[in-house]
Design a protein around this motif. Structure first.
Motif, PDB file in Angstrom:
ATOM      1  N   UNK A 183      21.202   3.584  -1.743  1.00 40.15           N
ATOM      2  CA  UNK A 183      20.242   4.627  -1.421  1.00 40.15           C
ATOM      3  C   UNK A 183      21.221   5.772  -2.066  1.00 40.15           C
ATOM      4  N   UNK A 184      20.547   6.840  -2.507  1.00 42.64           N
ATOM      5  CA  UNK A 184      21.075   8.416  -3.005  1.00 42.64           C
ATOM      6  C   UNK A 184      21.848   8.825  -1.621  1.00 42.64           C
ATOM      7  N   UNK A 185      22.802   9.503  -1.716  1.00 36.09           N
ATOM      8  CA  UNK A 185      23.377  10.042  -0.771  1.00 36.09           C
ATOM      9  C   UNK A 185      22.532  11.489  -0.413  1.00 36.09           C
ATOM     10  N   UNK A 186      22.356  11.492   1.348  1.00 39.33           N
ATOM     11  CA  UNK A 186      21.677  12.563   1.622  1.00 39.33           C
ATOM     12  C   UNK A 186      22.574  13.637   1.921  1.00 39.33           C
ATOM     13  N   UNK A 187      23.777  13.470   2.105  1.00 39.12           N
ATOM     14  CA  UNK A 187      24.893  14.470   2.276  1.00 39.12           C
ATOM     15  C   UNK A 187      26.088  14.342   1.321  1.00 39.12           C
ATOM     16  N   UNK A 188      26.430  15.125   0.855  1.00 36.74           N
ATOM     17  CA  UNK A 188      27.507  15.427  -0.072  1.00 36.74           C
ATOM     18  C   UNK A 188      28.539  16.557   0.462  1.00 36.74           C
ATOM     19  N   UNK A 189      30.020  15.931   0.696  1.00 37.53           N
ATOM     20  CA  UNK A 189      30.724  16.938   1.364  1.00 37.53           C
ATOM     21  C   UNK A 189      32.041  17.146   0.223  1.00 37.53           C
ATOM     22  N   UNK A 190      32.342  18.281   0.090  1.00 32.60           N
ATOM     23  CA  UNK A 190      33.418  18.513  -0.592  1.00 32.60           C
ATOM     24  C   UNK A 190      34.605  19.454  -0.042  1.00 32.60           C
ATOM     25  N   UNK A 191      35.695  18.907   0.000  1.00 26.85           N
ATOM     26  CA  UNK A 191      37.004  19.712   0.699  1.00 26.85           C
ATOM     27  C   UNK A 191      37.698  20.762   0.022  1.00 26.85           C
ATOM     28  N   UNK A 192      38.413  21.518   0.548  1.00 27.71           N
ATOM     29  CA  UNK A 192      39.264  22.379  -0.008  1.00 27.71           C
ATOM     30  C   UNK A 192      38.757  23.623  -0.818  1.00 27.71           C
ATOM     31  N   UNK A 193      37.407  23.763  -0.309  1.00 27.16           N
ATOM     32  CA  UNK A 193      36.755  25.165  -0.605  1.00 27.16           C
ATOM     33  C   UNK A 193      36.081  24.881  -2.152  1.00 27.16           C
ATOM     34  N   UNK A 194      36.470  24.188  -2.928  1.00 30.13           N
ATOM     35  CA  UNK A 194      35.901  24.161  -4.080  1.00 30.13           C
ATOM     36  C   UNK A 194      34.500  24.048  -4.131  1.00 30.13           C
ATOM     37  N   UNK A 195      33.478  24.451  -4.927  1.00 31.50           N
ATOM     38  CA  UNK A 195      31.860  24.300  -4.791  1.00 31.50           C
ATOM     39  C   UNK A 195      31.345  23.957  -6.295  1.00 31.50           C
ATOM     40  N   UNK A 196      31.691  22.644  -6.521  1.00 37.35           N
ATOM     41  CA  UNK A 196      31.231  22.001  -7.787  1.00 37.35           C
ATOM     42  C   UNK A 196      31.202  20.570  -7.583  1.00 37.35           C
ATOM     43  N   UNK A 197      30.550  19.872  -8.383  1.00 41.18           N
ATOM     44  CA  UNK A 197      30.538  18.280  -8.443  1.00 41.18           C
ATOM     45  C   UNK A 197      31.316  17.738  -9.042  1.00 41.18           C
ATOM     46  N   UNK A 198      32.146  18.242 -10.266  1.00 37.67           N
ATOM     47  CA  UNK A 198      33.332  17.718 -10.791  1.00 37.67           C
ATOM     48  C   UNK A 198      32.742  16.460 -11.249  1.00 37.67           C
ATOM     49  N   UNK A 199      31.580  16.201 -11.824  1.00 40.52           N
ATOM     50  CA  UNK A 199      31.164  15.173 -12.593  1.00 40.52           C
ATOM     51  C   UNK A 199      31.103  13.687 -11.696  1.00 40.52           C
ATOM     52  N   UNK A 200      30.682  13.922 -10.354  1.00 35.60           N
ATOM     53  CA  UNK A 200      30.633  12.914  -9.478  1.00 35.60           C
ATOM     54  C   UNK A 200      29.064  12.725  -9.049  1.00 35.60           C
ATOM     55  N   UNK A 201      28.648  11.572  -9.349  1.00 33.55           N
ATOM     56  CA  UNK A 201      27.164  11.099  -8.805  1.00 33.55           C
ATOM     57  C   UNK A 201      25.999  11.981  -9.357  1.00 33.55           C
ATOM     58  N   UNK A 202      26.151  12.387 -10.799  1.00 34.64           N
ATOM     59  CA  UNK A 202      25.183  13.352 -11.282  1.00 34.64           C
ATOM     60  C   UNK A 202      23.678  12.790 -10.844  1.00 34.64           C
ATOM     61  N   UNK A 203      23.623  11.674 -11.214  1.00 31.67           N
ATOM     62  CA  UNK A 203      22.251  11.330 -11.330  1.00 31.67           C
ATOM     63  C   UNK A 203      21.768  11.195  -9.689  1.00 31.67           C
ATOM     64  N   UNK A 204      22.379  10.414  -8.724  1.00 37.71           N
ATOM     65  CA  UNK A 204      22.249  10.175  -7.612  1.00 37.71           C
ATOM     66  C   UNK A 204      22.020  11.590  -6.506  1.00 37.71           C
ATOM     67  N   UNK A 205      22.783  12.584  -6.897  1.00 34.38           N
ATOM     68  CA  UNK A 205      22.563  13.855  -5.964  1.00 34.38           C
ATOM     69  C   UNK A 205      21.621  14.733  -6.312  1.00 34.38           C
ATOM     70  N   UNK A 206      20.530  14.174  -6.930  1.00 32.75           N
ATOM     71  CA  UNK A 206      19.243  15.219  -7.394  1.00 32.75           C
ATOM     72  C   UNK A 206      18.612  15.937  -6.123  1.00 32.75           C
ATOM     73  N   UNK A 207      18.703  15.444  -5.041  1.00 36.63           N
ATOM     74  CA  UNK A 207      18.032  15.899  -3.857  1.00 36.63           C
ATOM     75  C   UNK A 207      19.094  15.728  -2.429  1.00 36.63           C
TER      76      UNK A 207
END
Length: 244
Positions: A183-207
């Motif tokens: 299933x699509x992830x309900x929560x995505x966490x990024x560490x280090x203070x950066x605020x971008x997806x960096x080409x990660x799970x672009x389709x799956x993270x729509x919501x």
């Protein structure tokens, strides 16, 4: 009788949590340590996070370990990262298996060394029947490449007469992704203070709900995971059909 949903602070925990593990190099640089030490400490954070996720009742945990763009890093760093991957797959497999963790790898394997591919296959086969938590490691992965791969597969199906162009919809694309049963992830966490997806799970993270944490990945621990889950649980999720 069905098992109750795992709760955190009175709210259901997310079934699927994805993490962009960022900050290993900055952690090492801030301590005047070699980059490799930052990556080693990052591997320890992986171990602790997988254990915490299982204990919290999270069903799927996806970790962005190595992007398709990371090959452009210094060759020695790439060799170090691949060496740590080998060690992780060898040393952690027994514990992961004993703790009911299923291991899956997503990404392109053609550029990986044959011995790493063998270790991946062994880990996936050994743990394939485990059901406590599924650990998905994104390795040599890029979200745009994943979508392009899905498009090629759909085009091939059309060319073979197995699929009509007008039948290509979101579900058809999803079926061609690396792990269409997850299933699509309900929560995505990024560490280090950066605020971008960096080409990660672009389709799956729509919501997907995003949480950006200033902590560097080697310092990420159960408390940090709980903090992110608490933030998620405190939000009202919206899926485009709600106004206001």
């Amino acid at each position: 009788m069905a098992n109750p949903e795992p709760q955190f602070g009175g709210a259901p925990v997310p079934r699927h949590v994805a993490i962009i593990m960022d900050g290993n190099r900055r952690w090492a640089r801030g301590r005047n340590l070699p980059r490799l030490e930052g990556h080693r400490r990052g591997a320890e954070a992986v171990r602790n996070t997988v254990r915490a996720a299982a204990e919290m009742g999270i069903e799927y945990l996806t970790l962005f370990a190595f992007s398709s763009e990371n090959w452009s890093r210094p060759q020695q760093e790439v060799r170090d990262l691949m060496g740590l991957l080998r060690l992780y797959l060898r040393r952690e497999l027994a514990e992961l298996h004993a703790n009911g963790v299923r291991v899956r790898i997503i990404g392109e394997r053609d550029e990986l060394d044959p011995d790493i591919c063998g270790l991946i296959e062994r880990a996936e086969e050994t743990t394939r029947n485990n059901g406590r938590v599924t650990l998905i490691i994104a390795l040599n992965y890029g979200g745009q490449a994943e979508i392009a791969r899905a498009a090629r597969e759909l085009a091939q199906r059309v060319a073979r007469g197995e699929l009509k162009v007008e039948d290509i919809d979101e579900a058809a694309v999803w079926s061609c992704l690396y792990a269409p049963d997850v299933p699509e992830p309900e929560l995505l966490i990024r560490t280090s203070g950066e605020q971008r997806l960096s080409n990660f799970m672009l389709w799956q993270t729509a919501y997907t709900e995003f949480v950006f944490d200033d902590v560097l990945w080697p310092d990420f621990d159960r408390a940090a995971l709980e903090r992110a889950v608490a933030t998620y649980c405190g939000r009202e999720r919206r899926f485009g059909g709600q106004v206001g």
